[in-house]
Design a protein around this motif. Structure first.
Motif, PDB file in Angstrom:
ATOM      1  N   ILE A 234       0.693  -1.352  -0.013  1.00 47.12           N
ATOM      2  CA  ILE A 234      -0.080  -0.011   0.048  1.00 47.12           C
ATOM      3  C   ILE A 234       0.768   1.264  -0.122  1.00 47.12           C
ATOM      4  O   ILE A 234       0.621   2.235  -0.858  1.00 47.12           O
ATOM      5  N   VAL A 235       2.101   1.273   0.622  1.00 49.82           N
ATOM      6  CA  VAL A 235       2.841   2.497   1.072  1.00 49.82           C
ATOM      7  C   VAL A 235       3.575   2.542  -0.359  1.00 49.82           C
ATOM      8  O   VAL A 235       3.488   3.729  -0.999  1.00 49.82           O
ATOM      9  N   LYS A 236       3.684   1.575  -1.282  1.00 43.30           N
ATOM     10  CA  LYS A 236       4.396   1.804  -2.465  1.00 43.30           C
ATOM     11  C   LYS A 236       3.426   2.024  -3.768  1.00 43.30           C
ATOM     12  O   LYS A 236       3.848   2.645  -4.946  1.00 43.30           O
ATOM     13  N   LEU A 237       2.207   2.015  -3.528  1.00 41.78           N
ATOM     14  CA  LEU A 237       1.163   2.023  -4.652  1.00 41.78           C
ATOM     15  C   LEU A 237       0.957   3.540  -4.908  1.00 41.78           C
ATOM     16  O   LEU A 237       0.876   4.437  -4.076  1.00 41.78           O
ATOM     17  N   GLU A 238       0.931   3.812  -6.201  1.00 44.73           N
ATOM     18  CA  GLU A 238       0.679   5.161  -6.835  1.00 44.73           C
ATOM     19  C   GLU A 238      -0.565   5.405  -7.404  1.00 44.73           C
ATOM     20  O   GLU A 238      -1.032   4.706  -7.996  1.00 44.73           O
TER      21      GLU A 238
ATOM     22  N   GLY B  39      -4.001   8.616  -7.825  1.00 49.83           N
ATOM     23  CA  GLY B  39      -4.305   9.988  -8.235  1.00 49.83           C
ATOM     24  C   GLY B  39      -4.467  10.457  -6.810  1.00 49.83           C
ATOM     25  O   GLY B  39      -4.523   9.896  -5.563  1.00 49.83           O
ATOM     26  N   GLU B  40      -4.896  11.952  -6.701  1.00 49.24           N
ATOM     27  CA  GLU B  40      -4.985  12.702  -5.454  1.00 49.24           C
ATOM     28  C   GLU B  40      -5.860  12.410  -4.598  1.00 49.24           C
ATOM     29  O   GLU B  40      -6.211  12.341  -3.435  1.00 49.24           O
ATOM     30  N   ASP B  41      -7.149  11.811  -5.275  1.00 48.81           N
ATOM     31  CA  ASP B  41      -8.441  11.308  -4.485  1.00 48.81           C
ATOM     32  C   ASP B  41      -8.068  10.108  -3.596  1.00 48.81           C
ATOM     33  O   ASP B  41      -8.456  10.231  -2.359  1.00 48.81           O
ATOM     34  N   LEU B  42      -7.326   9.302  -4.324  1.00 47.54           N
ATOM     35  CA  LEU B  42      -7.075   7.795  -3.324  1.00 47.54           C
ATOM     36  C   LEU B  42      -6.126   8.245  -2.621  1.00 47.54           C
ATOM     37  O   LEU B  42      -5.722   7.541  -1.652  1.00 47.54           O
ATOM     38  N   GLU B  43      -5.047   9.212  -3.049  1.00 53.13           N
ATOM     39  CA  GLU B  43      -3.811   9.527  -2.075  1.00 53.13           C
ATOM     40  C   GLU B  43      -4.278   9.910  -0.815  1.00 53.13           C
ATOM     41  O   GLU B  43      -3.762   9.601   0.329  1.00 53.13           O
ATOM     42  N   ARG B  44      -5.460  10.615  -0.691  1.00 49.61           N
ATOM     43  CA  ARG B  44      -5.709  11.325   0.491  1.00 49.61           C
ATOM     44  C   ARG B  44      -6.437  10.054   1.330  1.00 49.61           C
ATOM     45  O   ARG B  44      -6.061   9.916   2.600  1.00 49.61           O
TER      46      ARG B  44
ATOM     47  N   LYS C 172      -5.313   7.078   1.039  1.00 44.40           N
ATOM     48  CA  LYS C 172      -4.240   6.230   1.405  1.00 44.40           C
ATOM     49  C   LYS C 172      -3.552   6.885   2.607  1.00 44.40           C
ATOM     50  O   LYS C 172      -2.863   6.162   3.642  1.00 44.40           O
ATOM     51  N   ASP C 173      -3.299   8.212   2.679  1.00 48.10           N
ATOM     52  CA  ASP C 173      -2.379   8.782   3.660  1.00 48.10           C
ATOM     53  C   ASP C 173      -3.350   8.742   5.205  1.00 48.10           C
ATOM     54  O   ASP C 173      -2.801   8.534   6.122  1.00 48.10           O
ATOM     55  N   TYR C 174      -4.738   8.801   5.047  1.00 48.24           N
ATOM     56  CA  TYR C 174      -5.524   8.627   6.274  1.00 48.24           C
ATOM     57  C   TYR C 174      -5.518   7.422   6.836  1.00 48.24           C
ATOM     58  O   TYR C 174      -4.883   7.044   7.763  1.00 48.24           O
ATOM     59  N   PHE C 175      -5.623   6.233   5.922  1.00 46.72           N
ATOM     60  CA  PHE C 175      -5.152   4.748   6.605  1.00 46.72           C
ATOM     61  C   PHE C 175      -3.898   4.578   6.876  1.00 46.72           C
ATOM     62  O   PHE C 175      -3.798   4.021   7.930  1.00 46.72           O
ATOM     63  N   LEU C 176      -2.860   5.043   6.329  1.00 45.89           N
ATOM     64  CA  LEU C 176      -1.572   4.826   6.721  1.00 45.89           C
ATOM     65  C   LEU C 176      -1.265   5.555   7.959  1.00 45.89           C
ATOM     66  O   LEU C 176      -0.426   5.088   8.772  1.00 45.89           O
ATOM     67  N   PHE C 177      -1.732   6.790   8.164  1.00 46.16           N
ATOM     68  CA  PHE C 177      -1.748   7.369   9.391  1.00 46.16           C
ATOM     69  C   PHE C 177      -2.351   6.515  10.634  1.00 46.16           C
ATOM     70  O   PHE C 177      -1.553   6.521  11.695  1.00 46.16           O
ATOM     71  N   GLY C 178      -3.419   6.062  10.250  1.00 49.01           N
ATOM     72  CA  GLY C 178      -3.860   5.136  11.286  1.00 49.01           C
ATOM     73  C   GLY C 178      -2.922   3.729  11.607  1.00 49.01           C
ATOM     74  O   GLY C 178      -2.800   3.457  12.678  1.00 49.01           O
ATOM     75  N   CYS C 179      -2.481   3.178  10.194  1.00 52.96           N
ATOM     76  CA  CYS C 179      -1.565   2.147  10.841  1.00 52.96           C
ATOM     77  C   CYS C 179      -0.258   2.497  11.412  1.00 52.96           C
ATOM     78  O   CYS C 179       0.416   1.718  12.249  1.00 52.96           O
TER      79      CYS C 179
ATOM     80  N   GLN D  40      -7.579  -3.292  -3.097  1.00 51.25           N
ATOM     81  CA  GLN D  40      -7.562  -4.157  -4.311  1.00 51.25           C
ATOM     82  C   GLN D  40      -6.490  -3.756  -5.252  1.00 51.25           C
ATOM     83  O   GLN D  40      -5.768  -4.511  -5.891  1.00 51.25           O
ATOM     84  N   LEU D  41      -6.345  -2.440  -5.354  1.00 48.08           N
ATOM     85  CA  LEU D  41      -5.416  -2.026  -6.490  1.00 48.08           C
ATOM     86  C   LEU D  41      -3.782  -2.355  -5.925  1.00 48.08           C
ATOM     87  O   LEU D  41      -2.992  -2.484  -6.866  1.00 48.08           O
ATOM     88  N   ALA D  42      -3.592  -2.115  -4.783  1.00 49.20           N
ATOM     89  CA  ALA D  42      -2.369  -2.727  -4.276  1.00 49.20           C
ATOM     90  C   ALA D  42      -2.371  -4.266  -4.331  1.00 49.20           C
ATOM     91  O   ALA D  42      -1.044  -4.691  -4.085  1.00 49.20           O
TER      92      ALA D  42
END
Length: 186
Positions: A11-15, A17-22, A24-31, A114-116
């Motif tokens: 998930i960290v390495k997944l590139e 777009g801006e919408d999903l990046e937010r 991703k950041d939210y989820f990773l911050f929780g992790c 799923q994308l990751a």
């Protein structure tokens, strides 16, 4: 349900777009911090201070308690917080991270996973007419924002964090609460 270290890195390495990046950041911050959705959602820049040793600390009020807790920000979560600090429009004003509803995050987290490629078959118990049945589904279908908290607890345990420290980090009143979210060997 938790992510393994390998799945987290996918998930960290997944590139994205801006919408999903937010998302991703939210989820990773929780992790990285072990915070619940509601705790992250209520954070603002005023929750981050620097202690007497020069370490940036995030202070939060526990959703289920009146107690105040502190978590030291480390490299990954600090980078996410800094990313939005210098672009408050992306974070919707004073919020530490972008404002997204829990329902929206849960829906988009599944897309992100799923994308990751976090989609290996996973067994779950489903009740059909009151009878428990084992059902196999793709892991991404079971992932929610709360998976981040379980991931933090499980990976911290695997890395050797003492249970008493983890209990304090998660602001649990009983060690049994902390142990119950470990997903060791699953």
């Amino acid at each position: 349900m938790h992510l393994t270290e390998e799945e987290l890195q996918m998930i960290v390495k997944l590139e994205v777009g801006e919408d999903l990046e937010r998302v991703k950041d939210y989820f990773l911050f929780g992790c990285y911090t072990g915070r619940r959705y509601s705790e992250i959602d209520n954070l603002s820049y005023s929750n981050i201070t620097t202690n007497e040793r020069g370490i940036r600390v995030m202070t939060f009020f526990e959703e289920k308690k009146i107690d105040k807790g502190n978590v030291s920000l480390v490299l990954n979560d600090k980078a996410i917080a800094d990313k939005y600090q210098f672009n408050p429009i992306k974070a919707n004003g004073k919020s530490l991270l972008p404002k997204l509803t829990n329902q929206t995050l849960n829906k988009r987290v599944k897309i992100l996973r799923q994308l990751a490629g976090v989609n290996q078959p996973t067994e779950k118990i489903q009740y059909i007419h009151g009878v428990p049945q084992r059902v196999v589904v793709s892991k991404f279908e079971l992932i929610t924002t709360h998976t981040a908290r379980h991931t933090y607890a499980t990976l911290s345990n695997e890395r050797g964090m003492p249970v008493t420290v983890l209990q304090k980090e998660l602001n649990h009143s009983r060690i049994g609460q902390t142990v119950s979210i470990w997903q060791v060997g699953q």
